[in-house]
Design an enzyme around this catalytic site. Structure first.
Site, mmCIF file in Angstrom:
data_model
loop_
_atom_site.group_PDB
_atom_site.id
_atom_site.type_symbol
_atom_site.label_atom_id
_atom_site.label_comp_id
_atom_site.label_asym_id
_atom_site.label_seq_id
_atom_site.Cartn_x
_atom_site.Cartn_y
_atom_site.Cartn_z
ATOM 1 N N CYS A 7 -57.875 37.885 -3.993
ATOM 2 C CA CYS A 7 -58.745 37.045 -3.197
ATOM 3 C C CYS A 7 -59.787 36.473 -4.169
ATOM 4 O O CYS A 7 -59.765 36.780 -5.355
ATOM 5 C CB CYS A 7 -59.406 37.878 -2.101
ATOM 6 S SG CYS A 7 -60.064 36.898 -0.745
ATOM 7 N N CYS A 79 -56.326 34.526 0.356
ATOM 8 C CA CYS A 79 -57.234 33.437 0.710
ATOM 9 C C CYS A 79 -56.839 32.192 -0.066
ATOM 10 O O CYS A 79 -56.280 32.286 -1.155
ATOM 11 C CB CYS A 79 -58.686 33.804 0.450
ATOM 12 S SG CYS A 79 -59.102 34.169 -1.247
ATOM 13 N N CYS A 86 -55.470 31.039 -8.784
ATOM 14 C CA CYS A 86 -54.917 32.239 -9.387
ATOM 15 C C CYS A 86 -54.367 31.923 -10.774
ATOM 16 O O CYS A 86 -53.585 30.989 -10.933
ATOM 17 C CB CYS A 86 -53.805 32.793 -8.501
ATOM 18 S SG CYS A 86 -53.221 34.393 -9.037
#
Length: 137
Positions: A7, A79, A86
């Site tokens: 997240c 999320c 990422c």
């Protein structure tokens, strides 16, 4: 099975998902991290999880960079921010999934209203990760 849950802040949704996966599949190695980790786990996330018998109060947010070089069976973002930002994993990642949830820490209003948002998201996380674990055991 090795599962990494990501997240943005690693203070709420990923911590709750981590707690549920660990309770559903105690034999799995589960970690959670954030792309921009907060200084501590959200107190309302701790309270919401305590209500369902899972204690995440001793956890601390971690950075995703701590885990980049490890092999993972699953890397799961919870999320939109983490899904979009990422970093690329250099290690062996078997599967990458996105299972998104609203951020209850964005809720405003009375304590009761904000807490109801934490409970709603907690329950959504529980259902989604119960299905995830059941399908893989």
């Amino acid at each position: 099975m090795k599962v990494l849950i990501l997240c943005t802040g690693n203070s709420c949704r990923s911590q709750m998902a981590h707690g549920f996966v660990q309770s559903f599949a105690p034999e799995w190695e589960v970690r959670s991290a954030g792309t921009h980790p907060a200084s501590q786990v959200n107190a309302l996330a701790i309270e919401a999880m305590r209500e369902v018998g899972i204690d995440i109060s001793s956890r601390t947010p971690k950075s995703v960079t701590d885990y980049l070089d490890e092999p993972w069976d699953y890397v799961i973002t919870v999320c939109g921010g983490a899904n979009e930002t990422c970093p690329t994993f250099v290690g062996n990642v078997g599967h990458r999934l996105h299972i998104g949830f609203d951020d209850p820490s964005d809720a405003t209003g009375s304590h009761d209203h904000v807490m109801s948002e934490f409970r709603r998201v907690r329950d959504e996380i529980r259902l989604a990760f119960a299905a995830f674990c059941t399908e893989r055991q």
